[in-house]
Design a protein around this motif. Sequence first.
Motif, PDB file in Angstrom:
ATOM      1  N   THR A 130      35.185  23.360  34.208  1.00  0.00           N
ATOM      2  CA  THR A 130      35.246  24.527  33.312  1.00  0.00           C
ATOM      3  C   THR A 130      36.455  24.518  32.391  1.00  0.00           C
ATOM      4  N   GLU A 148      23.795  25.236  36.089  1.00  0.00           N
ATOM      5  CA  GLU A 148      23.398  25.645  34.742  1.00  0.00           C
ATOM      6  C   GLU A 148      24.620  26.125  33.969  1.00  0.00           C
ATOM      7  N   TYR A 149      24.829  25.556  32.807  1.00  0.00           N
ATOM      8  CA  TYR A 149      25.973  25.933  31.971  1.00  0.00           C
ATOM      9  C   TYR A 149      25.749  27.311  31.356  1.00  0.00           C
ATOM     10  N   SER A 150      26.840  28.051  31.184  1.00  0.00           N
ATOM     11  CA  SER A 150      26.807  29.322  30.462  1.00  0.00           C
ATOM     12  C   SER A 150      27.961  29.355  29.472  1.00  0.00           C
ATOM     13  N   SER A 151      27.689  29.873  28.288  1.00  0.00           N
ATOM     14  CA  SER A 151      28.746  30.007  27.279  1.00  0.00           C
ATOM     15  C   SER A 151      29.685  31.164  27.606  1.00  0.00           C
ATOM     16  N   GLN A 181      26.503  19.365  29.252  1.00  0.00           N
ATOM     17  CA  GLN A 181      27.636  20.017  28.590  1.00  0.00           C
ATOM     18  C   GLN A 181      28.960  19.388  29.016  1.00  0.00           C
ATOM     19  N   ASN A 182      29.075  19.124  30.314  1.00  0.00           N
ATOM     20  CA  ASN A 182      30.319  18.540  30.829  1.00  0.00           C
ATOM     21  C   ASN A 182      30.058  18.016  32.232  1.00  0.00           C
ATOM     22  N   ALA A 205      30.203  27.334  38.741  1.00  0.00           N
ATOM     23  CA  ALA A 205      30.884  26.071  39.059  1.00  0.00           C
ATOM     24  C   ALA A 205      31.442  26.061  40.474  1.00  0.00           C
ATOM     25  N   ALA A 229      27.381  20.125  34.456  1.00  0.00           N
ATOM     26  CA  ALA A 229      26.908  21.362  33.832  1.00  0.00           C
ATOM     27  C   ALA A 229      25.836  21.022  32.809  1.00  0.00           C
ATOM     28  N   PHE A 240      30.180  30.961  33.927  1.00  0.00           N
ATOM     29  CA  PHE A 240      30.304  29.514  34.110  1.00  0.00           C
ATOM     30  C   PHE A 240      31.202  29.195  35.303  1.00  0.00           C
TER      31      PHE A 240
END
Length: 364
Positions: A333, A278-281, A227-228, A290, A240, A286
């Motif tokens: 983030t 682990e990324y979270s929306s 994701q990033n 992080a 992430a 998140f």
Amino acid sequence: MEKISDIIESIANEKGLAYDDVKERICRAFVNAAKRLYGFECEYEATLDQATKNIHLYQKILVVDEDDERLDEEHFISLEKAHEVDKSLEIGDSLNYELNIDELGRTAAGALSREIDYHIQRLIEEKIHEKYSSKVNTLVFGTVVRVDSEENTFIEIDELRAVMSMKNRIKNEKFVVGNVVKAVIKSVRLDKKDGIKVELSRTSPKFLEALLKAEVPEIKDGGVIIQNSARIPGRKAKVALFSTTPNIDAVGATVGIKGVRINAVSNELNGENIDAIEYSSEPAIFVARALAPAIVSSVKIDDKKAIVSLVPEQKSKAIGASGINIRLASMLTGYEIELHEVGSAQKEINNEEGLKNLKALFGE
């Protein structure tokens, strides 16, 4: 010029270019040579006759009305005079007169040769630019061929020489001629004077992502998505990740058994410590993840600021050495992170309540 079509085919095969592209540039070279030899005020056209394999060069004379004031100029002709040559011509059409550059001797041959060389070289550069522009942020390998006095490292990759400046090199990293180097293509520019300029980087977060993609099959196959990522090159990084299927643990797959995959990437980055999260929306979750290895009590999102509550014992972990952990969490983030301690105030409240209970017990 005899068998120009064969010459075009030969150039196309030798340089790995499309026949039609070379033909178009050769025709353009004939037109430009004609302008230099016959005058820039006229229009010219070059066409390839496939039957004779020759190029035909024409000067174009525009057909205009009898009263047009431009008739005094050399490259205009009245409709009446044009009809003496071709009855089908109308105003706005052009009357073409064939020219023969060979008749002008060595000067013309030299001018044409220079034009052809120039246009073929530009075509090669454009194709290389097109090829490598599509590879920006992808991983490449190359051999160091030179390091200059400003510590710019010149690396040979296939048909070109790329450069990696000191700012795109991990701190304390040095290369010598003959070293094989991994990097990502950071940018590609086409300069009219200097040609193709390809810039490489080992400090970009995209380099970390490219290494992970090469090392982790699940990322390469699309089962795990990056994701990033954020880096302070040579020191620490955070990435992430999320899984596209419940059958894959994104963090576990990336780290590998006993950390073998993440360690291989870390070694290429000169020991850079990499946190896989682990990324979270959900922004609050998140941000909390992080900040690992710190454990936070709560996160409140206020526009682009994340207000994080945590006990005093976790604050130093959240900040990290020289503030590196909180900086990377913020970069990862996209939120400005503000830390609030909560444990000390709660402890005072609990102590006061305990004292009141003791007083009540002993009747004070």
